[in-house]
Structure formats: structure tokens, C-alpha cells
Scaffold this active site. Structure first.
Site, PDB file in Angstrom:
ATOM      1  N   GLY A 156      -6.680   2.823  -1.416  1.00 35.66           N
ATOM      2  CA  GLY A 156      -5.606   3.750  -1.056  1.00 35.66           C
ATOM      3  C   GLY A 156      -5.612   4.936  -1.988  1.00 35.66           C
ATOM      4  O   GLY A 156      -6.188   4.894  -3.075  1.00 35.66           O
TER       5      GLY A 156
ATOM      6  N   VAL B 172      -7.148   4.426  -5.586  1.00 33.90           N
ATOM      7  CA  VAL B 172      -7.210   3.046  -6.047  1.00 33.90           C
ATOM      8  C   VAL B 172      -8.382   2.365  -5.350  1.00 33.90           C
ATOM      9  O   VAL B 172      -8.496   2.415  -4.114  1.00 33.90           O
ATOM     10  CB  VAL B 172      -5.885   2.310  -5.743  1.00 33.90           C
ATOM     11  CG1 VAL B 172      -5.938   0.883  -6.251  1.00 33.90           C
ATOM     12  CG2 VAL B 172      -4.703   3.045  -6.357  1.00 33.90           C
TER      13      VAL B 172
ATOM     14  N   LYS C 120      -7.047   1.836 -10.531  1.00 31.70           N
ATOM     15  CA  LYS C 120      -6.490   3.150 -10.193  1.00 31.70           C
ATOM     16  C   LYS C 120      -7.179   4.186 -11.070  1.00 31.70           C
ATOM     17  O   LYS C 120      -7.177   4.062 -12.303  1.00 31.70           O
ATOM     18  CB  LYS C 120      -4.977   3.119 -10.452  1.00 31.70           C
ATOM     19  CG  LYS C 120      -4.214   4.340  -9.996  1.00 31.70           C
ATOM     20  CD  LYS C 120      -2.723   4.002  -9.965  1.00 31.70           C
ATOM     21  CE  LYS C 120      -1.851   5.138  -9.586  1.00 31.70           C
ATOM     22  NZ  LYS C 120      -0.457   4.744  -9.382  1.00 31.70           N
TER      23      LYS C 120
ATOM     24  N   ASP D  80      11.263   4.506  -7.126  1.00 32.60           N
ATOM     25  CA  ASP D  80      10.436   4.848  -5.961  1.00 32.60           C
ATOM     26  C   ASP D  80      10.167   3.602  -5.114  1.00 32.60           C
ATOM     27  O   ASP D  80       9.039   3.355  -4.680  1.00 32.60           O
ATOM     28  CB  ASP D  80       9.126   5.500  -6.421  1.00 32.60           C
ATOM     29  CG  ASP D  80       8.436   6.288  -5.306  1.00 32.60           C
ATOM     30  OD1 ASP D  80       9.080   6.506  -4.250  1.00 32.60           O
ATOM     31  OD2 ASP D  80       7.259   6.668  -5.478  1.00 32.60           O
TER      32      ASP D  80
ATOM     33  N   GLU E  47       5.508   1.421   1.012  1.00 33.32           N
ATOM     34  CA  GLU E  47       4.138   1.675   0.529  1.00 33.32           C
ATOM     35  C   GLU E  47       3.944   1.189  -0.904  1.00 33.32           C
ATOM     36  O   GLU E  47       2.818   1.002  -1.352  1.00 33.32           O
ATOM     37  CB  GLU E  47       3.817   3.180   0.563  1.00 33.32           C
ATOM     38  CG  GLU E  47       3.760   3.781   1.944  1.00 33.32           C
ATOM     39  CD  GLU E  47       5.136   4.204   2.486  1.00 33.32           C
ATOM     40  OE1 GLU E  47       6.170   3.682   2.002  1.00 33.32           O
ATOM     41  OE2 GLU E  47       5.170   5.041   3.402  1.00 33.32           O
TER      42      GLU E  47
HETATM   43  P1  ATP Z   1       2.114   7.778  -4.754  1.00 31.78           P
HETATM   44  O1  ATP Z   1       2.798   8.235  -5.997  1.00 31.78           O
HETATM   45  O2  ATP Z   1       1.710   8.881  -3.839  1.00 31.78           O
HETATM   46  O3  ATP Z   1       2.867   6.702  -4.033  1.00 31.78           O
HETATM   47  P2  ATP Z   1       0.034   6.758  -6.479  1.00 31.78           P
HETATM   48  O4  ATP Z   1      -1.001   7.786  -6.746  1.00 31.78           O
HETATM   49  O5  ATP Z   1       0.992   6.508  -7.564  1.00 31.78           O
HETATM   50  O6  ATP Z   1       0.754   7.061  -5.140  1.00 31.78           O
HETATM   51  P3  ATP Z   1      -0.177   3.963  -5.836  1.00 31.78           P
HETATM   52  O7  ATP Z   1       1.065   4.010  -5.021  1.00 31.78           O
HETATM   53  O8  ATP Z   1      -0.126   3.163  -7.084  1.00 31.78           O
HETATM   54  O9  ATP Z   1      -0.738   5.420  -6.139  1.00 31.78           O
HETATM   55  O10 ATP Z   1      -1.382   3.418  -4.928  1.00 31.78           O
HETATM   56  C1  ATP Z   1      -1.739   4.062  -3.721  1.00 31.78           C
HETATM   57  C2  ATP Z   1      -2.116   3.014  -2.677  1.00 31.78           C
HETATM   58  O11 ATP Z   1      -3.250   2.248  -3.161  1.00 31.78           O
HETATM   59  C3  ATP Z   1      -1.043   1.961  -2.405  1.00 31.78           C
HETATM   60  O12 ATP Z   1      -0.102   2.389  -1.444  1.00 31.78           O
HETATM   61  C4  ATP Z   1      -1.888   0.790  -1.925  1.00 31.78           C
HETATM   62  O13 ATP Z   1      -2.236   0.949  -0.572  1.00 31.78           O
HETATM   63  C5  ATP Z   1      -3.146   0.895  -2.760  1.00 31.78           C
HETATM   64  N1  ATP Z   1      -3.020   0.035  -3.974  1.00 31.78           N
HETATM   65  C6  ATP Z   1      -2.450   0.381  -5.144  1.00 31.78           C
HETATM   66  N2  ATP Z   1      -2.476  -0.629  -6.029  1.00 31.78           N
HETATM   67  C7  ATP Z   1      -3.081  -1.662  -5.394  1.00 31.78           C
HETATM   68  C8  ATP Z   1      -3.388  -3.027  -5.772  1.00 31.78           C
HETATM   69  N3  ATP Z   1      -3.060  -3.483  -6.977  1.00 31.78           N
HETATM   70  N4  ATP Z   1      -3.991  -3.817  -4.860  1.00 31.78           N
HETATM   71  C9  ATP Z   1      -4.298  -3.337  -3.629  1.00 31.78           C
HETATM   72  N5  ATP Z   1      -4.041  -2.078  -3.203  1.00 31.78           N
HETATM   73  C10 ATP Z   1      -3.444  -1.233  -4.065  1.00 31.78           C
HETATM   74 MG    MG Z   2       2.659   4.774  -4.181  1.00 38.20          MG
END
Ligand code: ATP
Ligand code: MG
Length: 361
Positions: free
Chosen positions: A17, A24, A39, A130, A134
Site C-alpha cells: 500500500g 509499504v 514502510k 487518524d 484504512e
Molecule cells: P496515510 O497517512 O496516507 O494514511 P501512510 O503513508 O502513513 O498513509 P500507512 O497508512 O501506514 O501509510 O500504510 C499505507 C497502507 O499500506 C495501509 O493502508 C495498508 O494497506 C498498507 N500497510 C501498512 N502497514 C501494513 C502492515 N503492517 N501490513 C500490511 N499492510 C500494511
Molecule cells: Mg494510513
């Protein structure tokens, strides 16, 4: 692609994602073949958006957490281009807004796990800020886990100054109106999640951002009619989506609402707050309480819902109770408390019956 970690090599398998800050990936440690989610956040991106303190905060908070409903952060490191965060892998992805509304029982199965994670955070003075579908991941074994601590804050002092954080659909009035914040911010988001689970749509859904903000601030909550829904659950949703944050229930009060107490008993899940409430009643009334090992109720059984706690002043009744979860033998509690009964705002009386129960004794 091979990722070089401190003392370990990881092979990147696939993209899981992407969010506003990072991508990630599913990765496999080459030695052990253990799978993780990694990540990867580009340093260019961090400096462009001046986000280094935000990322440090995310890592510090998530690394400090240890709870089954929160994604574990195992390690983190950096090289000259990226920051890497190694996380527990949740193979079944994130929750999605249900296309068709859930029934009460399915709503409970999802909600109590999210609540357990949020309860842990609030007990550790962390506001997630948050909470949304998702950011709730599903582990291989079906356990739900909160992720994405990018907006989380460790509270040193209340209230927390406002920043427009999170996602508008889940934002409470105090965030969109730029007032100070506290733990009740997450409580509102829990209300939105519950509403969407139960009705299959968001309570406030403007055509654009300004309209959505106006609805969150001023529109009355509309509860669609659904014959098969428990009235206590509707009461809980209404309480969670009260616009005045001070009147919204705390996590403890959510655990003490009728719907949660009923369903936790039904599914044989220990309710710490109900247990504490019972102890308080016992103390206040100098009641003798017999406790029998909880495994008498190891099979979820609807009869349990009607089995009341045993409270006997004369210590003559020997029926079992579900008080406590780790007791192996009978125990007697005798003391008189000088503690006053917990005070609950009168608006809450409609939703929560525990004050009422305490007074009945
Ligand atoms: P945002 O702030 O836009 O929500 P972000 O950059 O902080 O996103 P995350 O929300 O941590 O990123 O992760 C993005 C996506 O990656 C998640 O919605 C999920 O689909 C996938 N993902 C994140 N962590 C994991 C995990 N530990 N296992 C499986 N999938 C994951
Ligand atoms: Mg997120």
C-alpha cells in the site's frame, strides 16, 4: 529488490500500500524467511514537507506500544535516501467500508477489537487522531490491529493545541473548528466507524470539503431506520457523535454502556471496567462476594447474559459469578469504601446505566 537492514537482509516481495508519506512493502528476511511489512519513506519527501519530527514521533509512539490490537514496530533504520520502518505483517490488508451494513453481532466483533486498541492508547496517554478503516489492518489470524501513527500524539498536558489532523470524514467538530483537542477526538472517530459499520454509509457526506465541514459542525445526526438494530447500540452511536466533546463518553464509559456489557458477556470477553465497577459496589456496600473460577463459562453461552453477578450480604449463596478472570478459588471481599460514586454528566444517564445500578444497591 534487496533491503539492507542493520545486520539483516530483506527481500522485497510486493507493494502492500501507499500512503501520503510512504510506501509499504511485504518483505522477507533472507535468513529466517520471516515476513514483515516495511514502510519506506523517502528523505526527499520528508524534507520537502518538513516532516522529520512527524516521522520521529510516529516511530517513537508506535515503538512504545505493545498490544495485540496494535501493529508492532520491530525496528527502524535509515540510509542516505530513505527511512525504513519494520512492522508486523498483516496479510489480510486493511478494513474497507462495508458495502452492505453489518448486523449487530458483526459490528461488535469488529468494534470491540478497535476499542481495545484505543483503550490501550488512551491509558498510555496517546491520542491516535487518524482512526479510519484504512488504518485498521487484519492479521493472518483475523485479529484487527491499528496502524499508521503519523498523526498520533503523546499527551503531556491537556488540552492539545489543534492541528488539522486526520481525515475529514472522521474529524470531530473541535478539529474542523480548530478548537483544542483531547482524547474525545478518537471517541468521535469510533462513532463514525460504528455508524458506517451499521448503516453502510457515512453520517456526514458533503459534496465538497466545505459542505462536509459545515455538516460536521451544525447538522443533526440522522439515524436511518433499521428494524433489526439494538436500541442500546443506537444510543451508543448517538453518544459518541455528540458535537460537544465534553459530553461524549470516554473509553471507560463506552465499556460500561449496556450494549458493550451485554455483548462482552455474551462472547465471554473480560470487561475490566465492569469488573472495577462491581468491585466499587462491593466496597461501598460491605458485600461478601463469592468468586468461582471463570472456566465454568469457557463456552460462550447466551445464558451468561442473564446470569447476574452474585452479591450476598449474608454470604450464604454459592452460585458462581463471572467476576474476575484469573481466580482459582473462592474469595471474600469485605471493606467499606469512602470513595464517592463516579459522577457522570446528566446527558449521559440516558446512555449509561451504571450510575443507576450503583444507586439501586
Ligand atoms: P496515510 O497517512 O496516507 O494514511 P501512510 O503513508 O502513513 O498513509 P500507512 O497508512 O501506514 O501509510 O500504510 C499505507 C497502507 O499500506 C495501509 O493502508 C495498508 O494497506 C498498507 N500497510 C501498512 N502497514 C501494513 C502492515 N503492517 N501490513 C500490511 N499492510 C500494511
Ligand atoms: Mg494510513
Amino acid at each position: 529488490m534487496i533491503i539492507y537492514g542493520p545486520g539483516q537482509l530483506y527481500q522485497s516481495i510486493k507493494l502492500l500500500g501507499s500512503g501520503s508519506f510512504g510506501s509499504v512493502y511485504l518483505v522477507k528476511e533472507l535468513n529466517t524467511k520471516q515476513e514483515y511489512a516495511c514502510k519506506i519513506i523517502s528523505k526527499n519527501h520528508i524534507s520537502k514537507y518538513d516532516a522529520s519530527s512527524m516521522i520521529q514521533n510516529e516511530i517513537r509512539i508506535q515503538a512504545s506500544c505493545n498490544h495485540k490490537n496494535i501493529v508492532k514496530l520491530y525496528s527502524y533504520w535509515e540510509d542516505c535516501t530513505n527511512i525504513y520502518i519494520l512492522l508486523e505483517y498483516c496479510s489480510k490488508g486493511h478494513l474497507v467500508d462495508p458495502k452492505t451494513p453489518f448486523n449487530d453481532d458483526d459490528v461488535f466483533q469488529v468494534f470491540h477489537q478497535i476499542l481495545s486498541g484505543v483503550n490501550y492508547l488512551h491509558q498510555n496517554n496517546i491520542i491516535h487522531r487518524d482512526l479510519k478503516f484504512e488504518n485498521i489492518l487484519i492479521h493472518e489470524d483475523g485479529t484487527l490491529k491499528l496502524c499508521d501513527f503519523g498523526w498520533a500524539v503523546k499527551v503531556e498536558q491537556l488540552p492539545v493545541p489543534n492541528v488539522m489532523c486526520g481525515t475529514t470524514d472522521y474529524m470531530p467538530p473541535e478539529v474542523v473548528s480548530k478548537c483544542c483537542l483531547d482524547f474525545k477526538l478518537d471517541t468521535w472517530s469510533l462513532g463514525i466507524l460504528l455508524y458506517v459499520l451499521l448503516y453502510g454509509r457515512f453520517p456526514f457526506k458533503g459534496d465538497n470539503q466545505d459542505q462536509l465541514i459545515r455538516q460536521i459542525l451544525y447538522d443533526q445526526l440522522i439515524i436511518p431506520s433499521r428494524n433489526d438494530t439494538n436500541e442500546e447500540l443506537i444510543n451508543l452511536i448517538q453518544a459518541l457523535l455528540i458535537k460537544n466533546s465534553q459530553l461524549r463518553p470516554s473509553i471507560e464509559q463506552i465499556y460500561l454502556c449496556k450494549w458493550m456489557k451485554f455483548n462482552m458477556k455474551l462472547h465471554n470477553i473480560f470487561n475490566h471496567y465492569e469488573n472495577e465497577q462491581l468491585k466499587l459496589k462491593v466496597k461501598q456496600k460491605n458485600i461478601t462476594l463469592k468468586v468461582v473460577h471463570n472456566n465454568q463459562y469457557s463456552t460462550p453461552n447466551k445464558k451468561m447474559v442473564n446470569s447476574h453477578y452474585l452479591e450476598s450480604k449474608n454470604d450464604i449463596d454459592h452460585k458462581p459469578t463471572s467476576f474476575g478472570k484469573n481466580h482459582n478459588s473462592c474469595r471474600t471481599i469485605k471493606s467499606i469504601s469512602t470513595n464517592p460514586s463516579p459522577q457522570i454528566p446528566s446527558q449521559m444517564d440516558k446512555f449509561f446505566n451504571f450510575l443507576e445500578n450503583i444507586q439501586k444497591i
